[in-house]
Scaffold this motif. Sequence first.
Motif, PDB file in Angstrom:
ATOM      1  N   GLY A 154       0.323   8.216  -7.225  1.00 34.09           N
ATOM      2  CA  GLY A 154      -1.034   7.883  -6.802  1.00 34.09           C
ATOM      3  C   GLY A 154      -1.786   7.265  -7.957  1.00 34.09           C
ATOM      4  O   GLY A 154      -1.296   7.247  -9.103  1.00 34.09           O
ATOM      5  N   VAL A 155      -2.978   6.754  -7.667  1.00 32.56           N
ATOM      6  CA  VAL A 155      -3.793   6.155  -8.722  1.00 32.56           C
ATOM      7  C   VAL A 155      -4.068   7.203  -9.800  1.00 32.56           C
ATOM      8  O   VAL A 155      -4.496   8.321  -9.504  1.00 32.56           O
ATOM      9  N   SER A 185       4.888   6.970 -10.456  1.00 28.96           N
ATOM     10  CA  SER A 185       3.503   7.288 -10.106  1.00 28.96           C
ATOM     11  C   SER A 185       3.441   7.728  -8.655  1.00 28.96           C
ATOM     12  O   SER A 185       4.085   7.124  -7.790  1.00 28.96           O
ATOM     13  N   ARG A 191      -1.652   3.315 -13.981  1.00 33.70           N
ATOM     14  CA  ARG A 191      -1.877   2.868 -12.617  1.00 33.70           C
ATOM     15  C   ARG A 191      -3.356   3.085 -12.294  1.00 33.70           C
ATOM     16  O   ARG A 191      -3.773   4.169 -11.934  1.00 33.70           O
ATOM     17  N   LYS A 229      -4.957   0.969 -10.079  1.00 33.42           N
ATOM     18  CA  LYS A 229      -5.138   0.547  -8.699  1.00 33.42           C
ATOM     19  C   LYS A 229      -3.850   0.838  -7.926  1.00 33.42           C
ATOM     20  O   LYS A 229      -2.774   0.855  -8.519  1.00 33.42           O
ATOM     21  N   THR A 230      -3.968   1.050  -6.637  1.00 30.55           N
ATOM     22  CA  THR A 230      -2.791   1.330  -5.821  1.00 30.55           C
ATOM     23  C   THR A 230      -1.726   0.271  -5.984  1.00 30.55           C
ATOM     24  O   THR A 230      -0.534   0.557  -6.031  1.00 30.55           O
ATOM     25  N   GLU A 231      -2.132  -0.983  -6.073  1.00 29.26           N
ATOM     26  CA  GLU A 231      -1.169  -2.077  -6.039  1.00 29.26           C
ATOM     27  C   GLU A 231      -0.519  -2.420  -7.371  1.00 29.26           C
ATOM     28  O   GLU A 231       0.439  -3.174  -7.394  1.00 29.26           O
ATOM     29  N   ASN A 262       0.818  -1.216   0.000  1.00 31.05           N
ATOM     30  CA  ASN A 262       0.000   0.000   0.000  1.00 31.05           C
ATOM     31  C   ASN A 262       0.860   1.279   0.000  1.00 31.05           C
ATOM     32  O   ASN A 262       0.464   2.303   0.563  1.00 31.05           O
ATOM     33  N   HIS A 263       2.033   1.199  -0.655  1.00 27.94           N
ATOM     34  CA  HIS A 263       2.882   2.386  -0.781  1.00 27.94           C
ATOM     35  C   HIS A 263       2.336   3.289  -1.874  1.00 27.94           C
ATOM     36  O   HIS A 263       1.872   2.830  -2.910  1.00 27.94           O
ATOM     37  N   ARG A 264       2.454   4.594  -1.639  1.00 20.69           N
ATOM     38  CA  ARG A 264       1.887   5.565  -2.568  1.00 20.69           C
ATOM     39  C   ARG A 264       2.667   5.654  -3.873  1.00 20.69           C
ATOM     40  O   ARG A 264       2.105   5.790  -4.945  1.00 20.69           O
TER      41      ARG A 264
END
Lengths: 110, 115
Positions: free
Chosen positions: B51-52, B49, B68, B70-72, B28-30
């Motif tokens: 953020g999403v 990136s 990107r 999704k966050t993951e 869950n790193h930004r």
Amino acid sequence: TQLLEQSPQFLSIQEGENLTVYCNSSSVFSSLQWYRQEPGEGPVLLVTVVTGGEVKKLKRLTFQFGDARKDSSLHITAAQPGDTGLYLCATLRGGFKTIFGAGTRLFVKA
Amino acid sequence: DAGITQSPRHKVTETGTPVTLRCHQTENHRYMYWYRQDPGHGLRLIHYSYGVKDTDKGEVSDGYSVSRSKTEDFLLTLESATSSQTSVYFCAISFGTSGNTDTQYFGPGTRLTVL
């Protein structure tokens, strides 16, 4: 011309020897990082230095940030075969963008 | 170890074909990054990136695009691969710590060969 110049590019030494590798620039940095990368893997952070003249030790590794914050050195005492790898210096530029030097490839022979 | 995986780990493709590399994190790193590593050049940032749907170019972004959703997940696409894009590609993540002390965690790399 790279922002971070690392020297030497390659170093091959015997187990037990001492060595120093360098990371130099004409620019001033707010911080500098050292990573080690083993063959077939991604780099792993060893240390971050942020203050001019700062010295940090990690077991047999000693990291120094120059007084003017333009250069850094990594000294390894009594090198071991497990120290073999690519040593990269890096700095953050423009927010969270990291710029890396080309690296020093170290080979320690048993 | 940070939970970062890259797929595929190895790929051989032909000039002119599209290629997509995937980076997946469970931390869950930004911030997420794509680098390429070539002899004599160290690691060079392609795109990153923050953020999403928020991305920006790095120092060697020509010929590459990213997404990107999704966050993951952070995808790197070579729209039409060229031999000069033969390289080892690394994904990295970071939390986004302020004060110039942010730590990047790297994935295992993808070796891409373009014939």
